[in-house]
Scaffold this motif. Structure first.
Motif, PDB file in Angstrom:
ATOM      1  N   SER A  17      68.362  14.217  -4.664  1.00 27.12           N
ATOM      2  CA  SER A  17      68.749  15.268  -3.939  1.00 27.12           C
ATOM      3  C   SER A  17      68.291  16.024  -2.903  1.00 27.12           C
ATOM      4  N   GLU A  18      68.887  16.720  -2.456  1.00 27.51           N
ATOM      5  CA  GLU A  18      67.906  17.658  -1.009  1.00 27.51           C
ATOM      6  C   GLU A  18      67.596  19.195  -1.542  1.00 27.51           C
ATOM      7  N   ILE A  19      66.306  19.473  -1.483  1.00 27.67           N
ATOM      8  CA  ILE A  19      66.611  20.694  -1.474  1.00 27.67           C
ATOM      9  C   ILE A  19      65.919  22.110  -0.807  1.00 27.67           C
ATOM     10  N   LEU A  20      66.808  23.387  -1.069  1.00 26.95           N
ATOM     11  CA  LEU A  20      67.457  24.068   0.253  1.00 26.95           C
ATOM     12  C   LEU A  20      65.798  24.845  -0.359  1.00 26.95           C
TER      13      LEU A  20
ATOM     14  N   LYS B  58      72.888  22.757  -8.623  1.00 28.48           N
ATOM     15  CA  LYS B  58      72.312  22.608  -9.952  1.00 28.48           C
ATOM     16  C   LYS B  58      71.281  23.248 -10.280  1.00 28.48           C
ATOM     17  N   LEU B  59      70.509  23.763 -10.080  1.00 28.18           N
ATOM     18  CA  LEU B  59      69.753  24.298 -10.046  1.00 28.18           C
ATOM     19  C   LEU B  59      68.335  25.828  -9.428  1.00 28.18           C
TER      20      LEU B  59
ATOM     21  N   ASP C  92      68.043  30.171 -12.327  1.00 24.12           N
ATOM     22  CA  ASP C  92      67.871  29.651 -13.479  1.00 24.12           C
ATOM     23  C   ASP C  92      66.204  29.239 -13.984  1.00 24.12           C
ATOM     24  N   VAL C  93      65.312  29.221 -12.986  1.00 19.91           N
ATOM     25  CA  VAL C  93      63.606  29.790 -12.781  1.00 19.91           C
ATOM     26  C   VAL C  93      62.752  30.073 -12.307  1.00 19.91           C
ATOM     27  N   LEU C  94      62.397  31.294 -13.422  1.00 18.36           N
ATOM     28  CA  LEU C  94      61.705  31.986 -12.349  1.00 18.36           C
ATOM     29  C   LEU C  94      59.838  31.098 -12.681  1.00 18.36           C
ATOM     30  N   LEU C  95      59.205  31.994 -11.316  1.00 19.09           N
ATOM     31  CA  LEU C  95      58.741  30.586 -11.430  1.00 19.09           C
ATOM     32  C   LEU C  95      57.183  31.934 -11.136  1.00 19.09           C
ATOM     33  N   ILE C  96      56.417  32.441 -11.618  1.00 18.04           N
ATOM     34  CA  ILE C  96      55.100  34.003 -10.936  1.00 18.04           C
ATOM     35  C   ILE C  96      53.543  33.417 -11.511  1.00 18.04           C
ATOM     36  N   ASN C  97      52.713  34.295 -11.324  1.00 17.51           N
ATOM     37  CA  ASN C  97      51.810  33.616 -11.974  1.00 17.51           C
ATOM     38  C   ASN C  97      51.578  35.118 -12.256  1.00 17.51           C
ATOM     39  N   GLU C  98      50.540  35.338 -13.160  1.00 20.39           N
ATOM     40  CA  GLU C  98      50.054  36.040 -14.512  1.00 20.39           C
ATOM     41  C   GLU C  98      50.196  37.321 -13.903  1.00 20.39           C
ATOM     42  N   GLY C  99      48.729  37.562 -12.704  1.00 16.91           N
ATOM     43  CA  GLY C  99      49.078  39.354 -12.837  1.00 16.91           C
ATOM     44  C   GLY C  99      50.467  39.823 -11.884  1.00 16.91           C
ATOM     45  N   GLU C 100      50.972  38.823 -11.332  1.00 18.80           N
ATOM     46  CA  GLU C 100      52.487  39.051 -11.040  1.00 18.80           C
ATOM     47  C   GLU C 100      53.441  39.385 -12.750  1.00 18.80           C
TER      48      GLU C 100
ATOM     49  N   GLY D  63      56.329  21.188  -5.979  1.00 19.40           N
ATOM     50  CA  GLY D  63      55.725  19.817  -7.007  1.00 19.40           C
ATOM     51  C   GLY D  63      56.473  19.715  -7.969  1.00 19.40           C
ATOM     52  N   PHE D  64      57.006  20.969  -8.460  1.00 18.87           N
ATOM     53  CA  PHE D  64      57.662  21.214  -9.651  1.00 18.87           C
ATOM     54  C   PHE D  64      59.378  20.683  -9.623  1.00 18.87           C
ATOM     55  N   PHE D  65      59.673  21.490  -8.302  1.00 13.57           N
ATOM     56  CA  PHE D  65      60.782  21.515  -7.155  1.00 13.57           C
ATOM     57  C   PHE D  65      61.404  19.729  -7.143  1.00 13.57           C
ATOM     58  N   GLY D  66      59.926  19.276  -6.602  1.00 15.78           N
ATOM     59  CA  GLY D  66      60.574  18.194  -5.710  1.00 15.78           C
ATOM     60  C   GLY D  66      60.635  16.983  -7.002  1.00 15.78           C
TER      61      GLY D  66
END
Ligand code: AMP
Length: 300
Positions: free
Chosen positions: A2-5, A140-141, A166-174, A240-243
């Motif tokens: 499926s396509e990703i935007l 969907k996501l 739905d999903v938060l990707l964040i680095n530790e410091g932030e 990579g996660f979304f892919g």
């Protein structure tokens, strides 16, 4: 598949690390994300560049099947960021951020992008992230990443965006800066309480923590002894996660998020091995599969 935007920054970076210095190289969250995610799926980019952005730099993406219909070109200068890393390669020190054309950017999502099932709001002004999210049809996501610059300047808008994905990707410091909690797990719990179903905390060489459905999944990064430039590792992880998720396009949940994190982590391990996007341009499936089996032997 499926396509990703993706909406995010597209620009030029100047970077100093203990390995050297590069001026005006291709950067921006959307560039790293889409080069990573395009190894798995078709990626549609929304963003803006100025009239100084080179056609050849766009072609690097289009030649990999990345759709740039949603990348506007406006009069003015392209987004520029400069940063440095000292001994701690997990922490970027921002020297200058010039939003330039992003200050007047009004994202218009092309009709052909509106049904993208996977939508990633990469590191950019949360107000722009919101404008994109309101123009897509029932994805969907949805996922989001951010940076200290936006935590400091647009915290309220950012928190409202975190509530909508739905999903938060964040680095530790932030994550620490946003929640005021030094303990990473406590920070994750606070972030999850805002609304997302899953939080992925990226921890540089220490890997990541996924928390979702009351379960943890924690792994170290692939061991690399020649980290040249960590810029873009977080965006590549998200790619990579979304892919991976868009490629399998299955029911979403903890088990698939675990695998998606492994793919993100592996892809990001290539990005740090040279300056800028170069490692992603050179990367083949064979390289990725080889590292995947090496990683398996490291973590089992
Ligand atoms: P990462 O190292 O994955 O967190 O992302 C680094 C990329 O983010 C660089 O290529 C920068 O061009 C871009 N960047 C830095 N600051 C900002 C900002 N305030 N908004 C959007 N993108 C940014």
């Amino acid at each position: 598949m499926s396509e990703i935007l993706v909406v995010g920054s597209v620009g030029y970076d100047s970077i100093s690390t203990p390995s050297g210095h590069k001026d005006g190289i291709i950067g921006g969250s959307a560039n790293y994300f889409s080069l990573g995610a395009s190894k798995y799926s078709k990626v549609n980019v929304v963003g803006v560049v100025g009239d100084d952005y080179k056609d050849a730099d766009k072609e690097l993406l289009t030649s990999r099947g990345i759709d740039l219909k949603g990348l506007q070109q406006m009069p003015g200068e392209t987004f520029k960021w400069s940063g440095k890393y000292e001994n701690d390669m997990n922490e970027a020190i921002t020297l200058e951020t010039h939003l330039n054309v992003f200050e007047k950017f009004n994202p218009i999502i092309p009709e052909s992008y509106r049904d993208s099932k996977y939508v990633f709001l990469a590191n950019i002004d949360p107000v722009l992230q919101k404008e994109v999210l309101t123009q897509v049809n029932n994805p969907k996501l949805t996922g989001l990443d951010t940076m200290n610059f936006w935590i400091q300047s647009k915290k309220e808008d950012l928190v409202s965006m975190i509530k909508s994905v739905d999903v938060l990707l964040i680095n530790e410091g932030e994550a620490r800066e946003l929640t005021g909690k030094y303990n990473g797990i406590a920070a994750i719990k606070d972030l999850l309480a805002l609304g997302p179903k899953a939080v992925v905390m990226k921890r540089g060489e220490y890997g990541f923590v996924l928390y979702c459905e009351n379960k943890y999944f924690i792994l170290p990064a692939f061991p690399i002894d020649n980290v040249v430039d960590p810029t873009g590792a977080g965006d590549t992880f998200a790619g990579g996660f979304f892919g991976y998720l868009s490629k399998i396009d299955d029911e979403l949940g903890f088990e698939h998020y675990k695998q998606a994190c492994v793919h993100g982590c592996l892809l990001a391990s290539f990005t740090v091995q040279d300056f800028g996007i170069q490692p992603l341009l050179d990367l083949s499936w064979t390289d990725l599969e080889k590292r995947q089996s090496e990683y398996r032997s490291v973590i089992q």
